[in-house]
Design an enzyme around this catalytic site. Structure first.
Site, PDB file in Angstrom:
ATOM      1  N   GLU A 118       0.859  -1.196   0.000  1.00 57.56           N
ATOM      2  CA  GLU A 118       0.000   0.000   0.000  1.00 57.56           C
ATOM      3  C   GLU A 118       0.890   1.239   0.000  1.00 57.56           C
ATOM      4  O   GLU A 118       2.121   1.125   0.118  1.00 57.56           O
ATOM      5  CB  GLU A 118      -0.928  -0.018   1.234  1.00 57.56           C
ATOM      6  CG  GLU A 118      -1.955  -1.141   1.172  1.00 57.56           C
ATOM      7  CD  GLU A 118      -2.768  -1.311   2.458  1.00 57.56           C
ATOM      8  OE1 GLU A 118      -2.594  -0.527   3.398  1.00 57.56           O
ATOM      9  OE2 GLU A 118      -3.570  -2.252   2.503  1.00 57.56           O
ATOM     10  N   HIS A 241      -8.443   9.279   4.146  1.00 56.47           N
ATOM     11  CA  HIS A 241      -8.148   8.206   3.189  1.00 56.47           C
ATOM     12  C   HIS A 241      -8.474   8.732   1.799  1.00 56.47           C
ATOM     13  O   HIS A 241      -9.545   9.312   1.590  1.00 56.47           O
ATOM     14  CB  HIS A 241      -9.002   6.971   3.499  1.00 56.47           C
ATOM     15  CG  HIS A 241      -8.481   5.739   2.824  1.00 56.47           C
ATOM     16  ND1 HIS A 241      -8.521   5.581   1.461  1.00 56.47           N
ATOM     17  CD2 HIS A 241      -7.888   4.623   3.313  1.00 56.47           C
ATOM     18  CE1 HIS A 241      -7.981   4.400   1.144  1.00 56.47           C
ATOM     19  NE2 HIS A 241      -7.592   3.812   2.263  1.00 56.47           N
ATOM     20  N   ARG A 287      -0.449   8.511   2.214  1.00 59.52           N
ATOM     21  CA  ARG A 287      -1.841   8.954   2.131  1.00 59.52           C
ATOM     22  C   ARG A 287      -2.074  10.452   2.160  1.00 59.52           C
ATOM     23  O   ARG A 287      -2.948  10.962   1.473  1.00 59.52           O
ATOM     24  CB  ARG A 287      -2.586   8.388   3.321  1.00 59.52           C
ATOM     25  CG  ARG A 287      -3.289   7.172   2.937  1.00 59.52           C
ATOM     26  CD  ARG A 287      -4.034   6.612   4.060  1.00 59.52           C
ATOM     27  NE  ARG A 287      -4.077   5.207   3.757  1.00 59.52           N
ATOM     28  CZ  ARG A 287      -4.461   4.292   4.586  1.00 59.52           C
ATOM     29  NH1 ARG A 287      -4.832   4.630   5.797  1.00 59.52           N
ATOM     30  NH2 ARG A 287      -4.482   3.047   4.226  1.00 59.52           N
ATOM     31  N   HIS A 348     -10.454   9.238   8.036  1.00 58.07           N
ATOM     32  CA  HIS A 348     -10.218   7.802   8.146  1.00 58.07           C
ATOM     33  C   HIS A 348      -9.566   7.391   9.464  1.00 58.07           C
ATOM     34  O   HIS A 348      -9.939   6.392  10.056  1.00 58.07           O
ATOM     35  CB  HIS A 348      -9.323   7.382   6.984  1.00 58.07           C
ATOM     36  CG  HIS A 348      -9.032   5.918   6.901  1.00 58.07           C
ATOM     37  ND1 HIS A 348     -10.022   4.987   6.692  1.00 58.07           N
ATOM     38  CD2 HIS A 348      -7.872   5.209   6.997  1.00 58.07           C
ATOM     39  CE1 HIS A 348      -9.483   3.768   6.649  1.00 58.07           C
ATOM     40  NE2 HIS A 348      -8.179   3.886   6.840  1.00 58.07           N
ATOM     41  N   ARG A 383      -0.106   8.364   9.580  1.00 61.32           N
ATOM     42  CA  ARG A 383       0.099   6.915   9.767  1.00 61.32           C
ATOM     43  C   ARG A 383       0.416   6.209   8.450  1.00 61.32           C
ATOM     44  O   ARG A 383      -0.223   6.464   7.423  1.00 61.32           O
ATOM     45  CB  ARG A 383      -1.176   6.306  10.358  1.00 61.32           C
ATOM     46  CG  ARG A 383      -1.121   4.817  10.541  1.00 61.32           C
ATOM     47  CD  ARG A 383      -2.438   4.328  11.085  1.00 61.32           C
ATOM     48  NE  ARG A 383      -3.500   4.586  10.132  1.00 61.32           N
ATOM     49  CZ  ARG A 383      -4.055   3.659   9.354  1.00 61.32           C
ATOM     50  NH1 ARG A 383      -3.658   2.409   9.427  1.00 61.32           N
ATOM     51  NH2 ARG A 383      -5.023   3.971   8.527  1.00 61.32           N
TER      52      ARG A 383
HETATM   53  C1  SIN Z   1      -7.146   0.371   3.336  1.00 62.80           C
HETATM   54  O1  SIN Z   1      -7.490  -0.780   3.124  1.00 62.80           O
HETATM   55  O2  SIN Z   1      -6.905   1.173   2.456  1.00 62.80           O
HETATM   56  C2  SIN Z   1      -7.062   0.845   4.748  1.00 62.80           C
HETATM   57  C3  SIN Z   1      -5.839   0.356   5.380  1.00 62.80           C
HETATM   58  C4  SIN Z   1      -5.482   1.229   6.540  1.00 62.80           C
HETATM   59  O3  SIN Z   1      -6.133   2.220   6.801  1.00 62.80           O
HETATM   60  O4  SIN Z   1      -4.469   0.936   7.178  1.00 62.80           O
END
Ligand code: SIN
Length: 536
Positions: A118, A241, A287, A348, A383
């Protein structure tokens, strides 16, 4: 007056951190877990992406630490980062022993996990169970807690306020003695006594009009701790998010960042990718950067949303890797294998919270905080994706040892303090519910309009002024009427909103999830430090 309900450990909340703590504490004494709805209602259960953990031979703790520090924009506590990341594999092994299953590589031997990636991660290190990782973990932890004879799960119990020696007027060192909770099953307030109170109440996403969080995320733990004089840290860093579904029928549905990890590309209404204009990591930038880029594109083009295009992947693969997202979108008439998904940023994650040390201990003796409600120093100003379930598992474990060491069992705290019973206002006026809902909407809209992804001093000032008035109104409800879950939530929501605004107002720079047009640069000389607030 009925006697207080007494437990060795009192845990508020049923996410990964609270349940991990409760299961381990239950080996030493009686645990009560309070849940304001049902045990199933937690942020953990909604987590899609997964749990970050160093498991692959091409990864290392140092690399995961470096990625976390980079995302945290200079405000992480490196000691906390190192401790939490390096204890990850042990906690993951425990979850697996409990029956939690993580997706494997197709046809691979047991333990050869399909690790995802991610934003902000430079290696594949996200354990996942399809796209419902949190639900898998929450289900197993909850089943274990329900089966444990030393644990009682009290559902429908809304924790109102902590009881402290200071509030009771004792001259001794301030310490937590328990809490009051509204038993919504009978509409009565009960007194709980414990020398070991653990806040695991999750975050506060519901303070914003648009959020990926469930209804329970109303900042209860932070608000309660604040009212008890506990130190609160870094509340300005609310993470947005980048990709919440933009659809009138489903406003809080997350489109996991794992989609971008697997090749999903953000595009504008014209179908053109835009992330290359903002960061060399493009769609896999941290993010805060991606959310701001989307905000900018939306404002620049006047469109209502942007789109996430993952049509490069075959339909069968998408159905297998993201079954929940695929089906949910299909039910709304969106076929993600054929068309881009409309998305907008939404609140988020609360990166700050109740300040704790690396054992979950807060500034108030007898009170610990674990999970999203806490600020351990892991997340800094922003985060790193999927670090929160990891933190919950590690901190839930670490806190147990500290609690037992500081407040050992079986020796109990001397019963020198008597706990005052709850005094309830008895006026009841159903018409006032309209005002509550109106205030609730107003707070959430105001926070979205004035205190979201890009801020200004003027907007923060406006929000602060309005929130002060709302706080007074809510206080009247609280004192004058019988408490209800609605009033309690509103009271916490307005308190947490005020803490976010005050923290944001005091940070004259832009860093991580806090971005203000009046101070667009990072200012290490003056602001490379936590924002700390406490009630005097
Ligand atoms: C996501 O699945 O994008 C959220 C993961 C997260 O917030 O750590």
């Amino acid at each position: 007056m009925s006697a207080p309900h007494e437990y060795d450990f009192l845990v508020v909340g049923t996410g990964i951190a609270g349940l991990t703590f409760a299961l381990k504490a239950a080996r030493h004494g009686r645990v009560a877990i309070l849940s304001k709805k049902t045990g199933e209602a937690s942020n953990t259960a909604w987590a899609q992406g997964g749990v970050s953990c160093v498991l692959s031979p091409d990864d290392s703790f140092d690399q995961h630490i470096a990625d976390t520090l980079d995302a945290g924009a200079g405000l992480c506590d490196e000691k906390a980062v190192r401790a939490i990341i390096s204890e990850g594999p042990e906690r993951i092994a425990e979850l697996i022993r409990l029956g939690v299953k993580f997706s494997q590589k197709p046809g691979a031997p047991p333990g050869d996990f399909d690790l995802g990636i991610e934003g902000g991660h430079t290696r594949r290190r996200i354990l996942h169970q399809g796209d419902q990782t949190g639900l898998e973990i929450a289900t197993h932890l909850l089943a274990a807690a329900r089966a444990e004879k030393n644990i009682i799960l009290l559902e429908g119990y809304y924790a109102i306020d902590l009881i402290t020696t200071g509030k009771l007027g004792y001259a001794q060192e301030d310490r937590c003695l328990g809490l009051y909770a509204l038993d919504q099953n009978i509409g009565d307030v009960k007194t709980f006594r414990s020398d070991r109170v653990i806040l695991a109440t999750g975050g506060s996403g519901r303070v914003y009009q648009y959020t990926t969080n469930p209804e329970v995320a109303t900042g209860d733990g932070v608000a309660m701790a604040w009212r008890a004089g506990v130190t609160i840290a870094n509340m300005e860093f609310i993470q947005f998010h980048p990709t919440c579904l933009f659809h009138p029928q489903k406003r809080s549905f997350l489109i996991s960042e794992a989609l971008r990890g697997e090749g999903g590309v953000l595009v504008g209404a014209d179908g053109q990718p835009f992330m290359h204009k903002y960061d060399r990591r493009e769609n896999l930038a941290p993010r805060d950067i991606v959310a701001r880029a989307i905000d900018r594109e939306i404002k620049k083009t006047g469109s209502k949303c942007v789109f996430l295009d993952i049509t490069s992947k075959p339909r069968a693969w998408l159905e297998d890797r993201f079954p929940h997202i695929f089906q949910t979108l299909m039910n709304l008439g969106i076929d993600m294998s054929k068309e881009p998904i409309p998305v907008v940023p939404a609140a988020h994650y609360q990166c700050g919270g109740v300040q704790t040390n690396l054992d979950g201990a807060t500034s108030l003796r007898g009170l610990w905080a674990v999970g999203e409600v806490a600020c351990t120093g892991l997340h800094g100003a922003n985060r790193l994706a999927s670090n929160s379930l990891l933190e919950g598992a590690v901190m839930g474990h670490r806190a147990v040892e500290d609690v037992l060491q500081k407040e050992p069992l079986p020796a109990r705290h001397p019963r020198e303090f008597s706990l005052d019973p709850w005094i309830s206002g008895d006026a009841q006026d159903v018409d006032e519910l309209v005002v509550i809902y109106h205030n609730w909407d107003e707070i959430r809209r105001l926070m979205w309009d004035y205190v979201s992804i890009v801020r200004t001093s003027k907007r923060l000032q406006r929000a602060a002024t309005r929130l002060r008035t709302l706080q007074k109104e809510v206080q009247e409800f609280y004192w004058g009427y019988r408490v209800t879950a609605e009033v309690l939530e509103l009271r916490n929501l307005v308190q947490v909103a005020a803490l976010i605004v005050d923290s944001a107002h005091s940070r004259h720079e832009s860093r991580g999830a806090h971005c203000t047009l009046d101070y667009p640069e990072i200012d290490d000389a003056h602001f490379k430090k936590n924002t700390l607030l406490w009630r005097v």
